[in-house]
Design a protein around this motif. Structure first.
Motif, mmCIF file in Angstrom:
data_model
loop_
_atom_site.group_PDB
_atom_site.id
_atom_site.type_symbol
_atom_site.label_atom_id
_atom_site.label_comp_id
_atom_site.label_asym_id
_atom_site.label_seq_id
_atom_site.Cartn_x
_atom_site.Cartn_y
_atom_site.Cartn_z
ATOM 1 N N ILE A 189 49.780 71.076 44.704
ATOM 2 C CA ILE A 189 49.184 70.026 44.558
ATOM 3 C C ILE A 189 47.677 69.860 45.471
ATOM 4 N N LYS A 190 47.017 69.088 44.928
ATOM 5 C CA LYS A 190 45.540 68.953 46.072
ATOM 6 C C LYS A 190 45.676 67.643 46.423
ATOM 7 N N VAL A 191 46.155 66.606 46.001
ATOM 8 C CA VAL A 191 46.063 65.305 46.520
ATOM 9 C C VAL A 191 47.678 64.543 46.782
ATOM 10 N N VAL A 192 47.764 64.136 48.106
ATOM 11 C CA VAL A 192 49.064 63.667 48.466
ATOM 12 C C VAL A 192 48.880 62.314 48.746
ATOM 13 N N ASN A 208 46.471 74.535 58.745
ATOM 14 C CA ASN A 208 45.924 75.318 57.427
ATOM 15 C C ASN A 208 46.219 74.604 56.180
ATOM 16 N N VAL A 209 47.321 73.662 56.521
ATOM 17 C CA VAL A 209 47.709 72.922 55.017
ATOM 18 C C VAL A 209 46.758 71.722 54.964
ATOM 19 N N ARG A 210 46.622 71.102 56.285
ATOM 20 C CA ARG A 210 45.989 69.686 56.052
ATOM 21 C C ARG A 210 44.206 70.214 55.609
ATOM 22 N N LYS A 211 44.066 71.329 55.935
ATOM 23 C CA LYS A 211 42.492 71.710 55.418
ATOM 24 C C LYS A 211 42.302 71.589 53.935
ATOM 25 N N VAL A 212 43.554 72.039 53.280
ATOM 26 C CA VAL A 212 43.378 72.307 51.948
ATOM 27 C C VAL A 212 44.045 71.095 50.810
#
Length: 805
Positions: free
Chosen positions: A728-731, A747-751
């Protein structure tokens, strides 16, 4: 017959002189000596009056009784030190009328009360006989009056004089004697004297009985001691030894060395006395011996010394665990405060998280960093209160509870005590162990924890209790209130990859007798292993798969069918078989009526697709997928909202008169419930009715109200990690969950792209594609997830866990 005269007054402390009484008096006060000197210069007559309070050194007229005794000074002797000793004889009673002088000495005007002779009447004779009988009884019991004195006293025939002489020989207090002195009537004097003698006789009788009882006990104890010493001497001569006595002596010696608290020592000595009196073959004796052994073996005062070095402790935590920064920070805080205040009461730490994330090993690391003993107790399935508090000694086979047993195993009273799986306790007719733990896990109470078996308090305040749990909702609220909750979320793929390469693979290679020369695992193969063969928040399943891989390669290595090399993805599939799990990935293209939601389970976060299909009908709503009551209510709320705001959503207002709606959440065999699927269902319904496509790279979570407000939810980190794994790209998250963003790895927040919303309109604006775009997208009504080969993915058979949205 009365007359008045002026006399010097001598105050008496703690003594009273009757008429006809001869007594020596020691005088040391200046005012008293001046009164005596004045009397010697005159006619040697002086008034003797007692003080009301003996503590007063310089009495005033108010401190003296009015009635006294007029006496004659028979002899005066001056002693060294400036004191006098006088011999006085009482003459008659005298009442003070007025104080004439008080400065140098007391000079008073006295009314002399001479006693008239009385003829003996029957009534008076009866009183005299009763009084003399009581006096003889008193003299016989008290043994303070010589026999010759008794004869002399009883020979007096005059009743008044007899009463005064008897009163002077009684051991009475001054106020009691004063009542006799003030009684001018002979009958009244005899009655009062008889009452006082009878009271003294009762006191003497009581004193005699108490003395006999004490003497009897002392005689018995002395006799027993004498006989015991004789037995010991005889046994010593014969070379024999009394087993019971030897055992009791041995226990007493152990108690003296054990340095137990006073209360425990008294209890143990009492039990030893009981043991001495029991026959050697008595079953009760075995119970007492077991009890004494437990008392003596417990570490009442023994503690291990903490070795607190924050640098060393941090190194230990980093060696044993990868990630878990917040947990490590809290542990280091505790260690730092412990170093500053060693007497601080230990907190109750509760580590909450999915299985396999390292809760138990964290407790072991705390033990290592503190250099304390480690004790573990599993509470899973525990339902008997006696497991915590122990059995009472009335039961056969009674033992202390598991808490005291753990302390005994540790050998110190300040171990790190791990209570595992506290959320899996239960209760039934045998008791409620969770309630029994309330005292154990309260730093204000556990300093006097009392086990039913020991019956004496044991100090648990220095014990560091660490608890583990998977969920909090099954822990009773009063028990939960005593804990400091530390949440441990699931690991990200990057964290799992590091844990596997640093810890799991070397550990399993060594356990299976293999070396790095046999095979090596690169990061891409490890990533395939954890993605395709495990589905969990922790790493326990990943470790099992690494062990499975090592076993299969070990067999081929022993058979000489394996050539050492770096494993490839093909080697992985040929060794372990086809991948078992396929994470639900983001859709390849937008679809109508299919929205990706986020859920939280016991093994971490997962993504769920909510499917909505409109059908011709009359507005009926069908909900399938084994949903709980909360999710069904969310679906009803979403359906009602779409109907109420149909015009704003671009939907015909009367659509529900001719449309049925079917809401389905796949994997129907898995129970699902929770308050976080409201906006997902509302978006899916709006997409299906308005025939607008939903973004395939977007996932959402949040609850909805009838007015369209978006409410906050829990498990944000786990849900975002699941979205990240699914591509997923957008949450989309509720606005009030913005504060939880810092828990997500950097690292998750960045992508990922995050959107925080407070109204459902904002969600629809983000999720639904514009109509112009929807017209260009080919409608794809069936909602499936296909693999690269074009064959629909099938879910493997596995244990179903409840899903919480």
């Amino acid at each position: 017959m009365t007359n008045e005269r002026e006399l010097p007054l001598l105050p008496l402390r703690g003594i009273l002189v009757f008429p006809y009484m001869v007594i020596h008096l020691d005088v040391g006060r200046e005012r008293s000596m001046a009164a005596i000197e004045k009397a010697m210069l005159d006619d040697r007559i002086i008034l003797l009056t007692s003080q009301k309070e003996t503590e007063i050194d310089s009495p005033n007229p108010d401190d003296l009784y009015e009635m006294g005794t007029i006496a004659e000074i028979k002899q005066l002797l001056k002693l060294p030190g400036g004191t006098m000793r006088v011999l006085v004889e009482g003459i008659s009673r005298g009442r003070i009328i007025e104080y004439l002088e008080e400065e140098e000495y007391f000079r008073v005007s006295v009314e002399e009360l001479a006693e008239a002779k009385r003829s003996m009447t029957p009534e008076l004779e009866t009183l005299v006989r009763g009084m003399t009988h009581q006096f003889e009884e008193y003299a016989k019991l008290g043994k303070r009056v010589p026999l010759e004195t008794i004869g002399t006293v009883l020979a007096v025939e005059e009743p008044g004089r007899l009463a005064d002489i008897v009163a002077s020989h009684l051991n009475l207090k001054v106020p009691d004697k004063q009542t006799i002195l003030e009684a001018m009537s002979v009958e009244l004097r005899l009655e009062r004297l008889t009452e006082l003698i009878m009271r003294e006789i009762e006191l003497l009788e009581l004193e005699r009985r108490i003395g006999q009882r004490v003497r009897k006990q002392m005689d018995k104890a002395q006799k027993e001691y004498y006989l015991r010493e004789q037995i010991k001497a005889i046994q010593k001569e014969l070379g024999d030894k009394d087993e019971r006595q030897a055992e009791a002596d041995e226990y007493r010696e152990k108690i003296a060395k054990a340095k137990c608290p006073k209360e425990v020592e008294e209890k143990a000595l009492k039990e030893i006395e009981r043991l001495e009196k029991m026959p050697p073959s008595s079953a009760e004796g075995t119970v007492v011996r077991t009890y004494l052994d437990w008392l003596l073996v417990l570490p009442w005062t023994k503690s291990s010394r903490d070795k607190i070095d924050l640098t060393r402790s941090e190194e230990i935590l980093n060696q044993d665990h990868y990630g878990l920064e917040k947990v490590k920070e809290r542990i280091l805080e505790f260690l730092a405060i412990r170093k500053l205040t060693p007497k601080m009461k230990s907190p109750i730490l509760c580590l909450v998280g999915p299985p396999g994330v390292g809760k138990t090993s964290l407790a072991k690391s705390i033990s290592r960093s503190l250099n304390r003993k480690f004790v573990r107790m599993s509470l899973g399935g525990l339902r008997d209160e006696a497991e915590i508090r122990g059995h009472r000694r009335t039961y056969i086979g009674a033992l202390p509870g598991r808490i005291i047993q753990g302390v005994r195993t540790a050998g110190t009273r300040n171990p790190v005590f791990l209570l595992d799986e506290i959320d899996k306790m239960s209760s039934d007719f045998r008791g409620d162990p969770a309630s029994a733990l309330l005292e154990v896990l309260d730093p204000e109470q556990n300093s006097t924890f009392t086990d039913h078996y020991l019956e004496v308090p044991f100090d648990l305040s220095q014990t560091l209790f660490v608890l583990t749990a998977n969920t909090l909702h099954t822990i009773p609220r009063p028990l939960l209130d005593r804990m400091e909750i530390i949440n441990i979320s699931g690991y990200t793929e990057d964290e799992k990859l590091n844990i596997a390469s640093r810890y799991l693979v070397p550990k399993q290679l060594e356990a299976h007798g293999l070396s790095k020369d046999v095979f090596t695992l690169e990061d891409d193969v490890l990533l395939k292993l954890l993605q395709g063969y495990t589905r969990e928040s922790g790493v326990r399943g990943l470790e099992r798969q690494v062990a499975n891989l090592c076993r299969k390669i070990a067999v081929r290595w022993v058979k000489q069918e394996w050539e050492p090399h770096t494993l490839t993805v093909e080697d992985l599939e040929s060794t372990l078989g086809a991948p078992r799990y396929h994470f639900q990935a983001a859709g390849k293209s937008p679809e109508i009526g299919a929205v990706t939601g986020l859920a939280f389970t016991e093994v971490g976060g997962v993504v769920l697709t909510v499917e909505v299909t409109p059908l011709p009908g009359k507005g009926r709503l069908t909900i399938t997928g084994q949903l709980g009551d909360v999710m069904k209510e969310s679906a009803q709320a979403a359906w009602t909202f779409v109907r109420a705001y149909a015009n704003q959503l671009g939907i015909e207002e009367d659509f529900y008169d001719r449309t049925d709606l079917h809401i389905h959440v796949p994997e129907g065999a898995t129970p699902k419930d929770g308050p976080s699927a409201g906006i997902t269902m509302a978006t899916a319904i709006a997409s299906a009715i308005a025939k607008r496509y939903v973004r395939h790279d977007l996932a959402m979570t949040g609850e909805i109200t009838l007015r369209g407000n978006v409410l906050p939810i829990g498990g944000v980190k786990e849900k975002v990690l699941a979205a990240h794994r699914a591509g997923i790209k957008v949450v989309v998250l509720p606005e009030e969950n913005r504060k939880d963003l810092e828990e997500i790895p950097e690292n998750v927040r960045k992508v990922l792209e995050f959107h925080f919303v407070s109204r459902i309109e904002e969600v629809l604006k983000l999720a639904l594609l514009p109509l112009a775009h929807s017209d260009k997208v080919q409608e794809n009504v069936p909602v499936h997830s296909y693999s690269q080969s074009g064959i629909p993915d099938t879910q493997p058979i596995r244990e179903e866990r409840p899903t919480t949205c």
